[in-house]
Design an enzyme around this catalytic site. Structure first.
Site, short mmCIF file in Angstrom:
data_model
loop_
_atom_site.label_atom_id
_atom_site.label_comp_id
_atom_site.label_asym_id
_atom_site.label_seq_id
_atom_site.Cartn_x
_atom_site.Cartn_y
_atom_site.Cartn_z
N ASP A 227 -21.82 35.76 67.19
CA ASP A 227 -21.62 36.85 65.99
C ASP A 227 -21.16 38.25 66.50
O ASP A 227 -20.69 38.27 67.67
CB ASP A 227 -22.84 36.90 65.12
CG ASP A 227 -23.78 37.91 65.76
OD1 ASP A 227 -23.83 37.74 67.08
OD2 ASP A 227 -24.71 38.53 65.06
N SER B 6 -24.27 43.99 63.45
CA SER B 6 -24.38 42.57 63.79
C SER B 6 -23.36 41.46 63.39
O SER B 6 -22.19 41.70 63.33
CB SER B 6 -25.93 42.10 63.56
OG SER B 6 -26.21 40.77 63.86
N HIS B 7 -23.82 40.81 62.37
CA HIS B 7 -22.86 39.72 61.91
C HIS B 7 -22.23 40.15 60.47
O HIS B 7 -21.63 39.25 59.77
CB HIS B 7 -23.71 38.54 61.30
CG HIS B 7 -24.88 38.83 60.52
ND1 HIS B 7 -26.13 39.57 60.91
CD2 HIS B 7 -25.20 38.68 59.22
CE1 HIS B 7 -26.87 39.59 59.82
NE2 HIS B 7 -26.47 39.22 58.71
N ASP C 264 -22.09 41.27 67.28
CA ASP C 264 -22.84 41.84 68.40
C ASP C 264 -23.12 40.87 69.50
O ASP C 264 -24.01 41.38 70.26
CB ASP C 264 -23.70 42.89 68.00
CG ASP C 264 -24.82 42.14 67.35
OD1 ASP C 264 -24.91 40.98 67.06
OD2 ASP C 264 -26.29 42.68 67.42
N LYS D 287 -32.61 38.70 70.67
CA LYS D 287 -32.18 37.36 70.44
C LYS D 287 -30.83 37.36 71.34
O LYS D 287 -30.15 38.42 71.44
CB LYS D 287 -32.11 36.71 69.21
CG LYS D 287 -31.41 37.66 68.25
CD LYS D 287 -31.55 37.23 66.78
CE LYS D 287 -30.89 38.18 65.73
NZ LYS D 287 -31.92 39.15 65.26
N ASP E 174 -25.85 38.60 69.40
CA ASP E 174 -27.19 38.06 69.45
C ASP E 174 -27.48 36.96 68.65
O ASP E 174 -28.60 36.36 68.56
CB ASP E 174 -28.15 39.27 68.87
CG ASP E 174 -28.04 39.47 67.50
OD1 ASP E 174 -27.07 39.04 66.98
OD2 ASP E 174 -28.74 40.52 66.99
N ARG E 175 -26.74 36.22 67.91
CA ARG E 175 -26.63 34.88 67.16
C ARG E 175 -25.86 33.96 67.78
O ARG E 175 -24.59 34.20 68.45
CB ARG E 175 -26.37 35.16 65.73
CG ARG E 175 -27.39 36.18 65.24
CD ARG E 175 -27.04 36.44 63.58
NE ARG E 175 -27.78 37.57 63.15
CZ ARG E 175 -28.26 37.40 61.81
NH1 ARG E 175 -28.54 36.40 61.05
NH2 ARG E 175 -29.15 38.51 61.53
#
Length: 560
Positions: free
Chosen positions: A280, A114-115, A282, A380, A284-285
């Site tokens: 981010d 992710s982030h 991937d 998300k 999702d943010r």
């Protein structure tokens, strides 16, 4: 080609967190380490793996291509029939969820941390999503972990590497493998949700033309951003930056907040850009930032919920319900109350929203950790949130030309009041100190005289009286499952809150998160900087918890 059984031994600590297993790349590169965890996923798949179809993709971070090949070999060994892979192994997390749902596959494996930073010295991650497109629920992740604790072998077919750069359908040993374009399916989904023509009209027919900047932070959303902003909305290439996915994110920390997306913030301020946004690693943010106006994630999801039926065609038939994670501010609760909608408070972790969505009780939800989404998928969705804000601005400018992000915020506060909110992140602290902090707070909460105590700020006469203190627990209203120890919270008599939580998204050490929230209906305060308004509450949180003593940190790593 025959199935080969490879002998192995367990590795300690392969317990999936809120978003899968995250460790340093070098941990995943150990012989058998990745294979053990992938085997555990196939063993724990609901209904087993034989004859199943899965999606595989990720954010393109370092070590992803090698892990795609490992997954293909183990998929063949475990009877998987069909694997759908993003070209080059790349798919955003929302795009994986969309593919699982549109193709009706049996789940998917996501290669992302992710982030978190990428590169050979940084982080890697593997996550399993189930057939609804969402993160595996706790009963599945618990089963995965149990398998990893006792694993003695894994099954694979010794296949040569497959060229995952070429689109098309291939026979790969016993597998059917389909390599799909990473972007097209997701973009087509967004075009069924938003009125792109309305957004284009605002962007191109307004004088002066609104300026836009999207920063992908060299993560997976670069190609998605180019497809939307340049190809669909007709904006110049200068409207996107850091738009090439890189294995190490170009040295950037792909976390869209004021600290790590500072180049976006600086350019927005320097060039007076009306609308800035970042995503981010991937996808999702998201972060929304206009000239002089930072939109907190808590405010963002509340405002999207408030404007949804007016600005987003997908919601023309009505909104089913709203939800937030427990640490997220109560701004969305106020919107739900005004609109007569159900609102849910759930633990941190997107999987808790999925049950509510599948039951038809939830449309829009969000987490203060820059995650926002809806029931169009079961993850998300950072790019969805960015386009949602473009849709809101387009609609707002039809009502009042010249409306800015700051105008939208102030208009919302004038109706609902403002929930001042901030989060302090203390990253990679010693686990022992973090655990001692939490244990001490539990002991304090258990004292019979804790409720009713008053705590005074260190630099002012402001004080706060405890109304309630507990460790958040959640009973799922759909399936009755119970989740405990989801974050320690203190509610004060004036409605303010303090929350302490250990995060499960890091790859080493512990991350301590401190959340503070104050609600105000005083219009004179609406334009105030959150850190100023929250200072007394932050002082009380630090002194009450003795946080700095326990974790040996004077300052947080990130303030949002």
């Amino acid at each position: 080609m025959s199935v080969v059984t490879v002998q192995t031994t367990p590795f300690a600590g392969q317990k999936p967190g809120t978003s899968g297993l995250r460790k340093k790349v070098k941990v995943f590169q150990q012989p058998h380490y990745t294979e053990n965890f992938v085997q555990a996923i196939f063993t724990a798949m609901p209904g087993g793996s034989d004859g199943k179809t899965i999606v595989v993709g990720g954010d393109g971070r370092y070590y992803s291509p090698e892990v795609v090949q490992i997954i293909l070999r183990l998929a063949a060994g475990n009877g998987i029939k069909h694997v759908v892979v993003g070209q080059h192994g790349v798919l955003s997390t929302p795009a994986v969820s969309a593919l699982i749902r549109s193709l009706k596959t049996d789940g998917g494996i996501l290669l992302t941390a992710s982030h978190n930073p990428g590169g050979p010295e940084n982080d890697f991650g593997i996550k399993f999503n189930t057939a609804n497109g969402g993160p595996a629920p706790e009963d599945v992740t618990d089963k995965i972990y149990k398998v990893t604790e006792g694993i003695t072998s894994y099954k694979q077919v010794e296949l040569p590497d497959l060229d995952i750069s070429k689109l098309g359908e291939f026979t790969h040993g016993p597998l059917k493998v389909t390599i799909v374009d990473s972007v097209s399916n997701y973009i087509e989904l967004l075009k069924t949700i938003f009125d792109f023509e309305r957004i284009k009209k605002w962007l191109h027919e307004t004088s002066p033309k609104p300026t836009v900047l999207f920063d992908a932070l060299n993560g997976v959303t670069g190609p998605y951003g180019r497809a939307i902003f340049v190809e669909e909305l007709g904006l110049p290439e200068s409207s996107i930056q850091n738009a090439t996915p890189l294995p190490d994110f170009g040295g950037l920390h792909p976390d869209p907040n004021l600290t790590y997306a500072h180049t976006l913030v600086e350019r927005v301020e320097r060039e007076n850009i009306l609308f800035g946004a970042a995503s981010d690693g991937d996808g999702d943010r998201n972060m929304i930032y206009g000239k002089g106006a930072f939109v907190t994630p808590s405010d963002s999801v509340a405002i999207i919920a408030d404007w949804a039926e007016k600005a987003i065609p997908y919601f023309k038939g009505g909104v089913k319900g709203l939800a937030r994670s427990m640490p997220t501010s109560g701004a969305i609760d106020l919107v739900a109350k005004a609109k007569g909608l159900e609102v849910f408070e759930v633990p941190t972790g997107w999987k808790f929203f999925g049950n509510l969505m599948d039951a038809g009780r939830l449309s829009i939800c969000g987490e203060e950790s820059f995650g926002t989404g809806s029931d169009h998928i079961r993850e998300k969705d950072g790019v969805w949130a960015v386009v949602a804000w473009l849709a809101i601005l387009a609609a707002a400018n039809e009502e009042k030309p010249g409306t800015t992000i700051d105008d939208v915020l102030l208009a919302h506060y004038n109706v609902y009041g403002r929930s001042f909110f901030s989060r302090y992140d203390y990253e990679e602290v010693e686990s022992a100190g973090a655990e001692a902090l939490v244990n001490n707070l539990r002991e304090e909460f258990a004292k019979p005289d804790f409720v009713g105590q008053s705590f005074k700020a260190t630099t002012s006469d402001t004080s706060f009286t405890v109304k309630e203190a507990a460790d958040f627990a959640y009973t799922d209203p759909v399936d009755g499952s119970v989740s405990t120890k989801q974050g320690l919270y203190i509610k004060f008599t004036d409605g303010s809150r303090i929350i302490f939580r250990l995060s499960g998204t890091g790859s080493s050490g512990a991350t301590v998160r401190l959340y503070v929230e104050k609600y105000s209906k005083n219009a004179a305060e609406y334009g105030e900087d959150a850190q100023v308004g929250l200072k007394p509450l932050i002082e009380v949180a630090l002194s009450l918890s003795k946080l700095q003593d326990y974790i040996k940190r004077d300052k947080p790593t990130v303030i949002t």
